[in-house]
Enzyme design. Structure first.
Site, PDB file in Angstrom:
ATOM      1  N   ASN A   1       0.822  -1.210   0.000  1.00 47.78           N
ATOM      2  CA  ASN A   1       0.000   0.000   0.000  1.00 47.78           C
ATOM      3  C   ASN A   1       0.858   1.263   0.000  1.00 47.78           C
ATOM      4  O   ASN A   1       1.934   1.286   0.580  1.00 47.78           O
ATOM      5  CB  ASN A   1      -0.924   0.014   1.217  1.00 47.78           C
ATOM      6  CG  ASN A   1      -1.852  -1.186   1.226  1.00 47.78           C
ATOM      7  OD1 ASN A   1      -2.007  -1.849   0.207  1.00 47.78           O
ATOM      8  ND2 ASN A   1      -2.462  -1.469   2.367  1.00 47.78           N
TER       9      ASN A   1
ATOM     10  N   HIS B   1       5.662  -0.576  -2.823  1.00 49.72           N
ATOM     11  CA  HIS B   1       5.163   0.206  -3.957  1.00 49.72           C
ATOM     12  C   HIS B   1       5.266   1.708  -3.716  1.00 49.72           C
ATOM     13  O   HIS B   1       4.636   2.491  -4.422  1.00 49.72           O
ATOM     14  CB  HIS B   1       3.713  -0.199  -4.277  1.00 49.72           C
ATOM     15  CG  HIS B   1       3.603  -1.613  -4.796  1.00 49.72           C
ATOM     16  ND1 HIS B   1       2.434  -2.335  -4.811  1.00 49.72           N
ATOM     17  CD2 HIS B   1       4.561  -2.437  -5.321  1.00 49.72           C
ATOM     18  CE1 HIS B   1       2.669  -3.541  -5.326  1.00 49.72           C
ATOM     19  NE2 HIS B   1       3.948  -3.630  -5.627  1.00 49.72           N
TER      20      HIS B   1
ATOM     21  N   GLU C   1     -12.402 -12.950   1.221  1.00 52.21           N
ATOM     22  CA  GLU C   1     -12.661 -13.619  -0.060  1.00 52.21           C
ATOM     23  C   GLU C   1     -11.486 -14.525  -0.417  1.00 52.21           C
ATOM     24  O   GLU C   1     -10.367 -14.273   0.018  1.00 52.21           O
ATOM     25  CB  GLU C   1     -12.772 -12.567  -1.194  1.00 52.21           C
ATOM     26  CG  GLU C   1     -13.751 -11.442  -0.947  1.00 52.21           C
ATOM     27  CD  GLU C   1     -15.186 -11.883  -1.117  1.00 52.21           C
ATOM     28  OE1 GLU C   1     -15.408 -12.903  -1.797  1.00 52.21           O
ATOM     29  OE2 GLU C   1     -16.066 -11.219  -0.548  1.00 52.21           O
TER      30      GLU C   1
HETATM   31  P1  OAD Z   1      -6.517  -5.816  -4.565  1.00 48.57           P
HETATM   32  O1  OAD Z   1      -7.575  -4.791  -4.764  1.00 48.57           O
HETATM   33  O2  OAD Z   1      -6.064  -6.587  -5.758  1.00 48.57           O
HETATM   34  O3  OAD Z   1      -7.001  -6.884  -3.492  1.00 48.57           O
HETATM   35  C1  OAD Z   1      -7.568  -6.480  -2.279  1.00 48.57           C
HETATM   36  C2  OAD Z   1      -7.849  -7.715  -1.469  1.00 48.57           C
HETATM   37  O4  OAD Z   1      -8.342  -7.309  -0.212  1.00 48.57           O
HETATM   38  C3  OAD Z   1      -8.894  -8.668  -2.072  1.00 48.57           C
HETATM   39  O5  OAD Z   1      -8.397 -10.006  -2.030  1.00 48.57           O
HETATM   40  C4  OAD Z   1     -10.097  -8.523  -1.140  1.00 48.57           C
HETATM   41  O6  OAD Z   1     -10.844  -9.730  -0.990  1.00 48.57           O
HETATM   42  C5  OAD Z   1      -9.410  -8.156   0.168  1.00 48.57           C
HETATM   43  N1  OAD Z   1     -10.230  -7.422   1.139  1.00 48.57           N
HETATM   44  C6  OAD Z   1     -11.278  -6.583   0.914  1.00 48.57           C
HETATM   45  N2  OAD Z   1     -11.747  -6.083   2.079  1.00 48.57           N
HETATM   46  C7  OAD Z   1     -10.983  -6.615   3.074  1.00 48.57           C
HETATM   47  C8  OAD Z   1     -10.972  -6.496   4.481  1.00 48.57           C
HETATM   48  N3  OAD Z   1     -11.843  -5.709   5.131  1.00 48.57           N
HETATM   49  N4  OAD Z   1     -10.033  -7.196   5.176  1.00 48.57           N
HETATM   50  C9  OAD Z   1      -9.151  -7.998   4.537  1.00 48.57           C
HETATM   51  N5  OAD Z   1      -9.121  -8.144   3.194  1.00 48.57           N
HETATM   52  C10 OAD Z   1     -10.019  -7.472   2.474  1.00 48.57           C
HETATM   53  O7  OAD Z   1      -5.289  -5.085  -3.831  1.00 48.57           O
HETATM   54  P2  OAD Z   1      -3.779  -5.550  -3.698  1.00 48.57           P
HETATM   55  O8  OAD Z   1      -3.660  -7.032  -3.646  1.00 48.57           O
HETATM   56  O9  OAD Z   1      -3.188  -4.759  -2.617  1.00 48.57           O
HETATM   57  O10 OAD Z   1       0.097  -1.830  -7.164  1.00 48.57           O
HETATM   58  O11 OAD Z   1      -3.187  -5.048  -5.080  1.00 48.57           O
HETATM   59  C11 OAD Z   1      -1.815  -5.193  -5.312  1.00 48.57           C
HETATM   60  C12 OAD Z   1      -1.292  -4.067  -6.144  1.00 48.57           C
HETATM   61  O12 OAD Z   1      -2.079  -3.917  -7.323  1.00 48.57           O
HETATM   62  C13 OAD Z   1      -1.368  -2.699  -5.499  1.00 48.57           C
HETATM   63  O13 OAD Z   1      -0.335  -2.443  -4.580  1.00 48.57           O
HETATM   64  C14 OAD Z   1      -1.266  -1.796  -6.689  1.00 48.57           C
HETATM   65  C15 OAD Z   1      -2.179  -2.501  -7.658  1.00 48.57           C
HETATM   66  O14 OAD Z   1      -1.818  -2.366  -8.999  1.00 48.57           O
HETATM   67  C16 OAD Z   1       0.764  -0.683  -7.390  1.00 48.57           C
HETATM   68  O15 OAD Z   1       0.288   0.413  -7.136  1.00 48.57           O
HETATM   69  C17 OAD Z   1       2.130  -0.864  -7.948  1.00 48.57           C
END
Ligand code: OAD
Length: 253
Positions: free
Chosen positions: A103, A120, A217
């Protein structure tokens, strides 16, 4: 939440000397930060992958900055949630502890976490594209876009990793070391589809770590997780913390 899974997570963490945590957008969801793959929205008709690139910035730095300025404006009033606070409190609970995040929102730091490995970057930092000078800047909105370097007058850019760019070397190396030596890796709120960050989970699992996933999820790493804690991070982590260290710890900051 499955009580048996919670008991297994408690057992693994109780026996751990080295603990690493990898977080994604989901850890900030309960603070009001939208996740990436959940929203799927466009910004002024453009996709984030077409704005968060060096090419887009070279073409139109003002447009790219307008996109980031809107994100900064949306983030500014948001506060850490109980999940961030538990993960910050754990730094004083385990003999060795590494908090790694994908994040850019700075909320782990706002919750009191020290030495967070930001793979990131951080949206509250800017870097001069000419002389490389980096600084924190929380101004919202900037008086003029794009902001300029006070030292050399060059164009400044947000200190975040764009598509096609490498991760900050020091942070990624430290994260890789922590993943390789951890007894337990806790993976919180990430879809685990973005590499190389997601590869840290595979590395930890291959090196013998117990992988605990906290996510409401299913994610791409389901097969690699030893223990699945299905639920929102702001509920699951305080519950885990209470079982480990007694009620209320990490929930007061
Ligand atoms: P995603 O949006 O891909 O995934 C978010 C995850 O959080 C999903 O698996 C949801 O199920 C989960 N989620 C939602 N609400 C939640 C909660 N209350 N508690 C726990 N989990 C929850 O986000 P990231 O995996 O962080 O890169 O995405 C990775 C990267 O993709 C980011 O850092 C960004 C983006 O491109 C860059 O900016 C380089």
């Amino acid at each position: 939440m499955n009580d048996e899974a919670l008991a297994r997570a408690v057992e693994a963490l109780r026996g751990a000397t080295e603990v690493a945590v990898l977080t994604g957008a989901g850890v900030s969801a309960e603070s009001g930060v939208p996740t990436f793959r959940g929203s799927g929205g466009l910004w002024r008709g453009r996709r984030a992958v077409d704005l968060a690139t060096p090419e887009a910035f070279a073409r139109d730095p003002t447009l790219v900055w307008q996109f980031y300025e809107e994100r900064r404006r949306n983030l500014e009033p948001l506060a850490p949630n109980p999940a961030h606070r538990v993960l910050a409190a754990w730094q004083d609970r385990f003999p060795a502890y590494t908090l790694i995040t994908q994040n850019v929102d700075g909320l782990h730091h706002a919750a009191g976490a020290r030495g967070v490995l930001e793979l990131h970057g951080n949206i509250w930092r800017v870097r001069c594209t000419a002389c490389g000078l980096e600084r924190e800047d929380r101004t919202v909105p900037f008086p003029a876009l794009p902001p300029r370097c006070a030292a050399c007058g060059g164009l400044e850019r947000p200190c975040v990793v764009w598509f096609g760019e490498n991760l900050p070397e020091d942070a990624f190396e430290a994260a890789s070391r922590a993943a390789a030596t951890a007894d337990v890796l806790v993976v919180v709120g990430t879809s685990a589809v973005v590499y190389p960050a997601a590869g840290l989970v595979t590395m930890a699992a291959h090196c013998g770590a117990t992988v605990i996933e906290v996510n409401p999820e299913p994610s791409a790493l389901a097969g690699e997780a030893t223990v699945l804690l299905r639920g929102p991070a702001g509920v699951v982590l305080p519950e885990l913390d209470a079982r480990l260290f007694g009620g209320g710890k990490g929930d007061g900051g």
